[in-house]
Scaffold this active site. Structure first.
Site, short mmCIF file in Angstrom:
data_model
loop_
_atom_site.label_atom_id
_atom_site.label_comp_id
_atom_site.label_asym_id
_atom_site.label_seq_id
_atom_site.Cartn_x
_atom_site.Cartn_y
_atom_site.Cartn_z
CB SER A 142 85.27 -2.22 11.71
OG SER A 142 86.23 -3.00 11.29
CE1 TYR A 155 88.48 2.25 10.79
CE2 TYR A 155 88.91 -0.16 11.48
CZ TYR A 155 88.31 0.78 10.72
OH TYR A 155 87.49 0.26 9.98
N1 LIG Z 1 88.07 -1.53 3.70
C1 LIG Z 1 87.94 -2.15 4.96
O1 LIG Z 1 88.58 -3.35 5.06
C2 LIG Z 1 86.81 -1.70 6.03
C3 LIG Z 1 86.51 -2.80 7.06
C4 LIG Z 1 85.49 -2.58 7.69
C5 LIG Z 1 85.15 -1.15 7.93
N2 LIG Z 1 85.47 -0.16 7.02
C6 LIG Z 1 84.90 1.04 7.02
O2 LIG Z 1 84.11 1.34 5.52
C7 LIG Z 1 84.07 2.66 5.38
C8 LIG Z 1 84.70 2.91 3.88
O3 LIG Z 1 85.86 2.39 4.02
P1 LIG Z 1 86.55 2.12 2.56
O4 LIG Z 1 87.59 1.09 2.64
O5 LIG Z 1 85.59 2.18 1.43
O6 LIG Z 1 87.62 3.45 2.58
P2 LIG Z 1 87.99 4.36 1.27
O7 LIG Z 1 89.37 5.13 1.85
O8 LIG Z 1 88.40 3.50 0.21
O9 LIG Z 1 86.97 5.42 1.11
C9 LIG Z 1 86.65 6.49 2.05
C10 LIG Z 1 85.33 7.28 1.65
O10 LIG Z 1 85.12 8.25 2.70
C11 LIG Z 1 85.62 9.38 2.35
N3 LIG Z 1 85.84 10.27 3.38
C12 LIG Z 1 87.12 10.07 4.34
N4 LIG Z 1 87.06 11.17 5.27
C13 LIG Z 1 86.02 11.73 5.00
C14 LIG Z 1 85.49 13.04 5.48
N5 LIG Z 1 86.18 13.39 6.73
N6 LIG Z 1 84.21 13.56 5.27
C15 LIG Z 1 83.73 13.19 4.27
N7 LIG Z 1 83.99 11.99 3.43
C16 LIG Z 1 85.26 11.59 4.13
C17 LIG Z 1 86.63 9.64 1.24
O11 LIG Z 1 86.41 10.66 0.43
C18 LIG Z 1 85.88 8.08 0.52
O12 LIG Z 1 84.87 8.59 -0.31
C19 LIG Z 1 84.94 3.24 6.51
O13 LIG Z 1 84.21 3.80 7.54
C20 LIG Z 1 85.80 2.19 7.16
O14 LIG Z 1 86.09 2.43 8.30
C21 LIG Z 1 86.24 -0.71 5.83
#
Ligand SMILES: NC(=O)c1ccc[n+]([C@@H]2O[C@H](COP(=O)([O-])OP(=O)(O)OC[C@H]3O[C@@H](n4cnc5c(N)ncnc54)[C@H](O)[C@@H]3O)[C@@H](O)[C@H]2O)c1
Length: 249
Positions: A142, A155
């Protein structure tokens, strides 16, 4: 992008948000996709929604539980007939002032974002090495893995550690033909982001971003596809920041 046609891709957290957009992108590139996620209905709905685009299957599993992480990789290997690309994407986040973080909350974030990322990567890499065809691994860090943000100490720590995990994996796996990189997105509008922040907060946040908009899951999916493709054949051990210019100031 070059070199994705026909490849077997495991995407963790592929049932929602960034991971779901990434599943679509890889299918559009002609790859074969296996997703995992925590919620049965989301996994099933994603597979149903994308089945017309190409070969996709999935299962429910928790990446932070070692036995389930093994099962996810084993099933992906079986369904894909070999994992060529790992998109190690699953993660969780919530806001909490540093002084109020409980050890249980600390452990939960680290368990999914770091331990889960490690467990899946280790298992997938073992199988890539055993097959001897090389491979590409992209870990999800991230912008918060590179710079701090208030109320996200757990985080931020997990995502910073992912960068160092990636670099060490790159040193050890590069000589075995496996490329390893990490993505560092800024604010991407997904169900995760919408579960944390109010529409007012999100509206105001745009002012921090020189490009004048939040990221979209499709922006991240494109970067994942690039890092996994042959177009990134000499990119290894590096983190790719995509944040609309936020950290440039
Ligand atoms: N949304 C943002 O602004 C952002 C920014 C930087 C990084 N990220 C990272 O991107 C990734 C995806 O984020 P997102 O925003 O799409 O989140 P989201 O909550 O929309 O989706 C998360 C996905 O991960 C799965 N998941 C969560 N915990 C799990 C576990 N213990 N085992 C298996 N699957 C699991 C969920 O079922 C879902 O499919 C994450 O690692 C998050 O930290 C997100």
């Amino acid at each position: 992008m070059r070199g994705l046609q026909g490849k077997g891709v495991l995407i963790t957290g592929g049932s929602r948000g960034i991971g779901q957009a990434t599943a679509r992108r890889f299918l559009e590139e002609g790859a074969r996709v296996f997703i995992c996620g925590l919620e049965q209905d989301e996994v099933e709905q994603t597979v149903q929604a994308f089945v017309s685009l190409g070969e996709i299957s999935g299962m429910v599993g928790d990446v932070s539980i070692e036995e389930q992480a093994h099962q996810i990789v084993e099933e992906a290997e079986r369904r894909l007939n070999g994992i060529d690309i790992l998109i190690d994407n699953a993660g969780i986040a919530w806001e909490e002032p540093f002084l109020e973080i409980t050890s249980e909350h600390w452990d939960k974030i680290i368990a999914v974002n770091l331990r889960g990322m490690f467990l899946i990567a280790r298992e997938a890499a073992k199988r890539m090495v055993a097959r001897g065809n090389g491979g590409a691994i992209v870990l999800m860090s991230s912008k918060n893995g590179l710079a701090g943000e208030v109320k996200y100490a757990h985080y931020n720590a997990s995502k910073g550690a992912v960068v160092m995990l990636m670099k060490t994996m790159a040193l050890e796996l590069g000589p075995l033909g496996i490329r390893v990189n990490a993505l560092c997105p800024g604010y991407i509008l997904t169900p995760l982001a919408e579960s944390i922040d109010s529409p007012e907060f999100i509206g105001a946040y745009v002012n921090n971003i020189p490009l004048g908009r939040l990221g979209r899951p499709e922006d991240v999916a494109a970067a994942y596809a690039f890092l996994a493709s042959d177009d990134a054949a000499f990119m290894h051990g590096t983190e790719l920041l995509l944040d609309g210019g936020q950290l440039a100031q």
